[in-house]
Design an enzyme around this catalytic site. Structure first.
Site, PDB file in Angstrom:
ATOM      1  N   ARG A  40      45.168  44.504  43.593  1.00  0.00           N
ATOM      2  CA  ARG A  40      46.230  45.381  43.113  1.00  0.00           C
ATOM      3  C   ARG A  40      45.666  46.794  43.002  1.00  0.00           C
ATOM      4  NH1 ARG A  40      46.570  40.772  40.009  1.00  0.00           N
ATOM      5  NH2 ARG A  40      48.575  39.673  40.086  1.00  0.00           N
ATOM      6  N   LYS A  64      45.411  42.359  35.259  1.00  0.00           N
ATOM      7  CA  LYS A  64      46.597  41.620  34.836  1.00  0.00           C
ATOM      8  C   LYS A  64      46.227  40.352  34.064  1.00  0.00           C
ATOM      9  CE  LYS A  64      51.109  40.358  36.649  1.00  0.00           C
ATOM     10  NZ  LYS A  64      51.946  40.248  37.851  1.00  0.00           N
ATOM     11  N   HIS A 140      52.222  48.139  46.102  1.00  0.00           N
ATOM     12  CA  HIS A 140      52.007  46.721  46.399  1.00  0.00           C
ATOM     13  C   HIS A 140      51.918  46.458  47.899  1.00  0.00           C
ATOM     14  CE1 HIS A 140      51.503  44.394  42.917  1.00  0.00           C
ATOM     15  NE2 HIS A 140      52.322  43.402  43.206  1.00  0.00           N
ATOM     16  N   ARG A 143      48.235  45.425  49.306  1.00  0.00           N
ATOM     17  CA  ARG A 143      47.764  44.036  49.265  1.00  0.00           C
ATOM     18  C   ARG A 143      48.661  43.119  50.099  1.00  0.00           C
ATOM     19  NH1 ARG A 143      48.993  40.696  44.108  1.00  0.00           N
ATOM     20  NH2 ARG A 143      46.793  40.214  44.258  1.00  0.00           N
ATOM     21  N   HIS A 172      49.804  32.480  43.410  1.00  0.00           N
ATOM     22  CA  HIS A 172      51.085  31.822  43.678  1.00  0.00           C
ATOM     23  C   HIS A 172      50.939  30.307  43.633  1.00  0.00           C
ATOM     24  CE1 HIS A 172      52.415  35.591  46.162  1.00  0.00           C
ATOM     25  NE2 HIS A 172      52.452  35.797  44.853  1.00  0.00           N
ATOM     26  N   TYR A 181      56.698  36.673  49.573  1.00  0.00           N
ATOM     27  CA  TYR A 181      55.976  37.841  49.060  1.00  0.00           C
ATOM     28  C   TYR A 181      55.483  38.718  50.208  1.00  0.00           C
ATOM     29  CZ  TYR A 181      52.317  40.500  46.603  1.00  0.00           C
ATOM     30  OH  TYR A 181      51.527  41.498  46.094  1.00  0.00           O
TER      31      TYR A 181
END
Length: 202
Positions: A40, A64, A140, A143, A172, A181
């Site tokens: 990220r 995170k 984003h 990534r 995930h 994604y």
């Protein structure tokens, strides 16, 4: 709000890198590292010079998950040879405790040397996207670009293995989430539809 997308065209990626390398070496490295490691942007911005100097791998704990004891886990990623020398040139006159992507401006608090803000990183990526005619691009996207090309460049027989690695990297719990994604669900559907043929030959 629309989902941000990966940058799918390798030539556009190369053009962006060449553009940034001439215009702003720091931003070139931020972009280049982002599309080569799957971190990220917030994690990239927290890296310090000592994390990369003379290293082949970078170890980090995702911001995170830092406060989630159960999922806190140190990860590593390799510094890709394609930008390793540029990175070492960039940091040669920097101290180990300096942020890798430091802002050149004083903060309102008077502090100097703090990393650029996520908003500034977004502005850089947004400006580049506009210049190169890209839509639905954000922080984003870096990534997502990494994950997209990791999978698309893998031989079909290795897709299951690469997918498992990507699921782990992104946190995930299903392939469907990872495909969605990365914007691959639509890409795959488009490819399959284009291969359809109802015309008999011979």
């Amino acid at each position: 709000m629309r989902e941000v997308q990966p940058i799918r065209d390798p030539q556009v990626i190369a053009d962006i890198q060449n553009y940034l390398k001439v215009r702003n070496f720091r931003n070139y490295l931020l972009f280049t590292m982002g599309i080569h490691c799957g971190l990220r942007v917030s994690d990239l911005l927290n890296l310090k010079v000592g994390d990369v100097r003379d290293q082949l791998h970078i170890s980090y704990v995702a911001q995170k998950t830092k406060n989630r004891r159960k999922r806190r886990k140190e990860k590593r990623f390799i510094i890709h040879p394609s930008y390793y020398d540029d990175l070492m040139i960039y940091i040669q006159d920097m101290d180990d405790d300096e942020y890798l992507f430091a802002s050149r401006q004083k903060k309102s608090t008077g502090e100097k040397g703090l990393p650029i803000s996520r908003q500034m990183a977004w502005r850089m990526i947004s400006d580049v996207a506009q210049r190169f005619g890209l839509e639905d691009i954000g922080t984003h996207s870096l990534r997502k670009t990494w994950g997209y090309h990791m999978l698309m460049n893998a031989p079909p027989e290795q897709w299951g293995y690469v997918m498992a690695l990507l699921m782990e990297a992104f946190g995930h719990e299903s392939q469907e989430v990872t495909l969605r994604y990365l914007g691959l669900t639509q890409d795959m559907l488009d490819r399959m539809i284009l291969r359809l043929s109802f015309t008999k030959t011979g």
